[in-house]
Design a protein around this motif. Structure first.
Motif, PDB file in Angstrom:
ATOM      1  N   LEU A 116       0.806  -1.219   0.000  1.00 20.93           N
ATOM      2  CA  LEU A 116       0.000   0.000   0.000  1.00 20.93           C
ATOM      3  C   LEU A 116       0.842   1.274   0.000  1.00 20.93           C
ATOM      4  O   LEU A 116       0.321   2.356  -0.303  1.00 20.93           O
ATOM      5  CB  LEU A 116      -0.942   0.004   1.208  1.00 20.93           C
ATOM      6  CG  LEU A 116      -2.111  -0.989   1.145  1.00 20.93           C
ATOM      7  CD1 LEU A 116      -2.888  -0.995   2.457  1.00 20.93           C
ATOM      8  CD2 LEU A 116      -3.039  -0.649  -0.019  1.00 20.93           C
ATOM      9  N   ILE A 126       0.325   1.957  -6.267  1.00 17.39           N
ATOM     10  CA  ILE A 126      -0.946   2.033  -5.547  1.00 17.39           C
ATOM     11  C   ILE A 126      -1.427   3.480  -5.496  1.00 17.39           C
ATOM     12  O   ILE A 126      -2.617   3.769  -5.703  1.00 17.39           O
ATOM     13  CB  ILE A 126      -0.799   1.459  -4.124  1.00 17.39           C
ATOM     14  CG1 ILE A 126      -0.522  -0.045  -4.182  1.00 17.39           C
ATOM     15  CG2 ILE A 126      -2.044   1.736  -3.302  1.00 17.39           C
ATOM     16  CD1 ILE A 126      -1.637  -0.860  -4.780  1.00 17.39           C
ATOM     17  N   ARG A 127      -0.483   4.395  -5.243  1.00 15.93           N
ATOM     18  CA  ARG A 127      -0.863   5.818  -5.261  1.00 15.93           C
ATOM     19  C   ARG A 127      -1.322   6.231  -6.659  1.00 15.93           C
ATOM     20  O   ARG A 127      -2.255   7.025  -6.807  1.00 15.93           O
ATOM     21  CB  ARG A 127       0.315   6.670  -4.796  1.00 15.93           C
ATOM     22  CG  ARG A 127       0.530   6.638  -3.297  1.00 15.93           C
ATOM     23  CD  ARG A 127       1.500   7.730  -2.844  1.00 15.93           C
ATOM     24  NE  ARG A 127       2.881   7.381  -3.195  1.00 15.93           N
ATOM     25  CZ  ARG A 127       3.703   6.734  -2.390  1.00 15.93           C
ATOM     26  NH1 ARG A 127       3.280   6.324  -1.203  1.00 15.93           N
ATOM     27  NH2 ARG A 127       4.941   6.475  -2.759  1.00 15.93           N
ATOM     28  N   ALA A 175      -2.753   4.244  -8.888  1.00 15.75           N
ATOM     29  CA  ALA A 175      -4.073   3.649  -9.111  1.00 15.75           C
ATOM     30  C   ALA A 175      -5.162   4.483  -8.440  1.00 15.75           C
ATOM     31  O   ALA A 175      -6.237   4.693  -9.016  1.00 15.75           O
ATOM     32  CB  ALA A 175      -4.093   2.221  -8.576  1.00 15.75           C
ATOM     33  N   ARG A 176      -4.877   4.966  -7.240  1.00 16.05           N
ATOM     34  CA  ARG A 176      -5.866   5.814  -6.566  1.00 16.05           C
ATOM     35  C   ARG A 176      -6.013   7.156  -7.267  1.00 16.05           C
ATOM     36  O   ARG A 176      -7.118   7.710  -7.354  1.00 16.05           O
ATOM     37  CB  ARG A 176      -5.450   6.012  -5.111  1.00 16.05           C
ATOM     38  CG  ARG A 176      -5.712   4.793  -4.229  1.00 16.05           C
ATOM     39  CD  ARG A 176      -5.105   4.940  -2.864  1.00 16.05           C
ATOM     40  NE  ARG A 176      -5.522   3.865  -1.960  1.00 16.05           N
ATOM     41  CZ  ARG A 176      -4.886   3.519  -0.861  1.00 16.05           C
ATOM     42  NH1 ARG A 176      -3.775   4.180  -0.515  1.00 16.05           N
ATOM     43  NH2 ARG A 176      -5.320   2.540  -0.110  1.00 16.05           N
ATOM     44  N   LYS A 218      -5.811   7.694 -10.370  1.00 21.52           N
ATOM     45  CA  LYS A 218      -6.607   7.501 -11.582  1.00 21.52           C
ATOM     46  C   LYS A 218      -8.103   7.431 -11.285  1.00 21.52           C
ATOM     47  O   LYS A 218      -8.911   7.362 -12.209  1.00 21.52           O
ATOM     48  CB  LYS A 218      -6.181   6.223 -12.294  1.00 21.52           C
ATOM     49  CG  LYS A 218      -4.814   6.318 -12.958  1.00 21.52           C
ATOM     50  CD  LYS A 218      -4.466   5.001 -13.647  1.00 21.52           C
ATOM     51  CE  LYS A 218      -3.126   5.101 -14.365  1.00 21.52           C
ATOM     52  NZ  LYS A 218      -2.762   3.813 -15.030  1.00 21.52           N
ATOM     53  N   GLY A 276     -11.744   2.691  -7.663  1.00 24.61           N
ATOM     54  CA  GLY A 276     -12.401   2.487  -6.384  1.00 24.61           C
ATOM     55  C   GLY A 276     -11.475   1.808  -5.388  1.00 24.61           C
ATOM     56  O   GLY A 276     -10.568   1.060  -5.768  1.00 24.61           O
ATOM     57  N   GLU A 277     -11.728   2.056  -4.098  1.00 22.60           N
ATOM     58  CA  GLU A 277     -10.857   1.494  -3.069  1.00 22.60           C
ATOM     59  C   GLU A 277     -10.897  -0.034  -3.070  1.00 22.60           C
ATOM     60  O   GLU A 277      -9.876  -0.683  -2.835  1.00 22.60           O
ATOM     61  CB  GLU A 277     -11.280   2.023  -1.704  1.00 22.60           C
ATOM     62  CG  GLU A 277     -10.303   1.712  -0.573  1.00 22.60           C
ATOM     63  CD  GLU A 277      -8.941   2.378  -0.762  1.00 22.60           C
ATOM     64  OE1 GLU A 277      -8.000   1.971  -0.063  1.00 22.60           O
ATOM     65  OE2 GLU A 277      -8.836   3.316  -1.589  1.00 22.60           O
ATOM     66  N   VAL A 317      -8.622  -1.204  -5.843  1.00 20.07           N
ATOM     67  CA  VAL A 317      -7.220  -0.982  -5.478  1.00 20.07           C
ATOM     68  C   VAL A 317      -6.752  -2.049  -4.494  1.00 20.07           C
ATOM     69  O   VAL A 317      -5.653  -2.614  -4.634  1.00 20.07           O
ATOM     70  CB  VAL A 317      -7.040   0.427  -4.871  1.00 20.07           C
ATOM     71  CG1 VAL A 317      -5.640   0.590  -4.293  1.00 20.07           C
ATOM     72  CG2 VAL A 317      -7.296   1.489  -5.930  1.00 20.07           C
ATOM     73  N   HIS A 358      -5.105  -4.861  -7.068  1.00 21.97           N
ATOM     74  CA  HIS A 358      -3.721  -4.389  -7.148  1.00 21.97           C
ATOM     75  C   HIS A 358      -2.906  -4.736  -5.891  1.00 21.97           C
ATOM     76  O   HIS A 358      -1.813  -5.287  -6.002  1.00 21.97           O
ATOM     77  CB  HIS A 358      -3.700  -2.871  -7.391  1.00 21.97           C
ATOM     78  CG  HIS A 358      -4.305  -2.485  -8.708  1.00 21.97           C
ATOM     79  ND1 HIS A 358      -3.607  -2.565  -9.897  1.00 21.97           N
ATOM     80  CD2 HIS A 358      -5.538  -2.023  -9.024  1.00 21.97           C
ATOM     81  CE1 HIS A 358      -4.381  -2.167 -10.894  1.00 21.97           C
ATOM     82  NE2 HIS A 358      -5.562  -1.824 -10.393  1.00 21.97           N
TER      83      HIS A 358
END
Length: 305
Positions: free
Chosen positions: A199, A204-205, A207-208, A210, A213-214, A217, A221
């Motif tokens: 995380l 991951i950052r 993906a968020r 973009k 949704g949590e 992620v 991912h």
């Protein structure tokens, strides 16, 4: 090629387990004639006859060679206690232990994954601390004590589940829960550590950022990239669960390998004990190979040449 190399290593490991089992039985197993026929009340001539009938008067090298040759053909000889072939006995008893171990592994892994993800997402909160303390408590509780507690609560007090036996899924609930309780805390702690590491990574950052949704992620991912240590722990835990099943089966009177092993040990039934060890070892080795090969499916970055 990787699978072939692992299969090639399978043979020496299996032989090593067989030789070690044979040696330990002869070193610390005691005299089977004493346990089987009450050797304390037998004359020396009678003991020699029993040893001859069981083949214990032959040189150890000859006994070992005969044992390995038979075991390579999946022939473990006849049980000294019941005078029946060991193979059919194991084939009859092992499904109960395998059912219990796989159910406990599945429940423990699933619960550990969920708790580990929740603890990682809620890092530093009371939920995280409660899960960490709870996992430590479960790791400290002896399996037999937890089994007795469940029997008192759900069988004696509430009457919901049968006390013992292996008749249907209801008799599987409590013993599987005991095994799951020993595996879930380890899986949860490994999952939490892996998730926390993933995380904090850049992708991951990204993906968020973009707008994903949590849930996407976390599951697609983060968890997928943190799953390999969990798969390893789950595979290794299977061996512990097979060992733990010996105690659990005694508590719940299940007719599996665990109960059979205890009976064989007290009777010093060498063929049966050796068959049980090799049978479970073979299953464990096959499962470990399957776990290693599954890495390429759980993590696309892993490739075997």
């Amino acid at each position: 090629m990787y699978a072939l190399r692992r299969l090639a290593l399978f043979v020496p490991v299996w032989i090593g387990v067989a030789v070690l089992t044979f040696a330990l039985m002869r070193l610390i197993g005691g005299d089977p004639a004493q346990a089987l026929y009450g050797g304390g009340a037998m004359s020396e001539d009678s003991l020699r006859l029993v040893h001859h009938r069981l083949g214990l008067d032959r040189p150890l090298a000859v006994q070992l060679g005969d044992f390995l040759g038979r075991a390579a053909r999946a022939d473990f000889g006849d049980s000294w206690q019941s005078n029946t072939p060991v193979g059919p006995i194991l084939a009859q008893r092992f499904p109960y232990t395998l059912e219990l171990a796989l159910t406990g592994l599945g429940l423990g892994t699933a619960a550990g994954l969920v708790l580990g993800v929740v603890a990682a997402v809620r890092e530093g909160t009371p939920v995280d601390r409660a899960l960490l303390v709870g996992s430590l408590v479960l790791l400290s509780v002896p399996g037999f004590w937890l089994g007795i507690l469940l029997i008192y609560l759900f069988s004696v007090d509430l009457g919901w589940l049968p006390v013992a036996g292996a008749a249907g899924w209801r008799s599987l609930v409590m013993p599987a829960a005991v095994l799951a309780a020993t595996g879930a805390p380890v899986v949860a702690r490994v999952t939490r550590a892996g998730m926390l590491e993933v995380l904090r990574t850049e992708y991951i950052r990204t993906a968020r950022a973009k707008g994903l949704g949590e849930r996407v992620v976390l599951l697609r991912h983060a968890l997928r990239n943190a799953i390999n240590p969990v798969v390893t722990i789950a595979g290794l835990s299977f061996g512990n669960l097979l060992g733990g099943a010996i105690i659990v089966e005694q508590v719940f009177s299940r007719p599996g390998i665990g109960t059979l092993a205890v009976q064989a040990i007290f009777a010093r039934d060498y063929p049966l004990i050796q068959g049980i060890v090799l049978y479970t070892s073979t299953v464990f080795l096959i499962l470990n190979l399957a776990v290693d090969l599954s890495y390429s499916f759980s993590d696309p970055r892993v490739r075997f040449d």
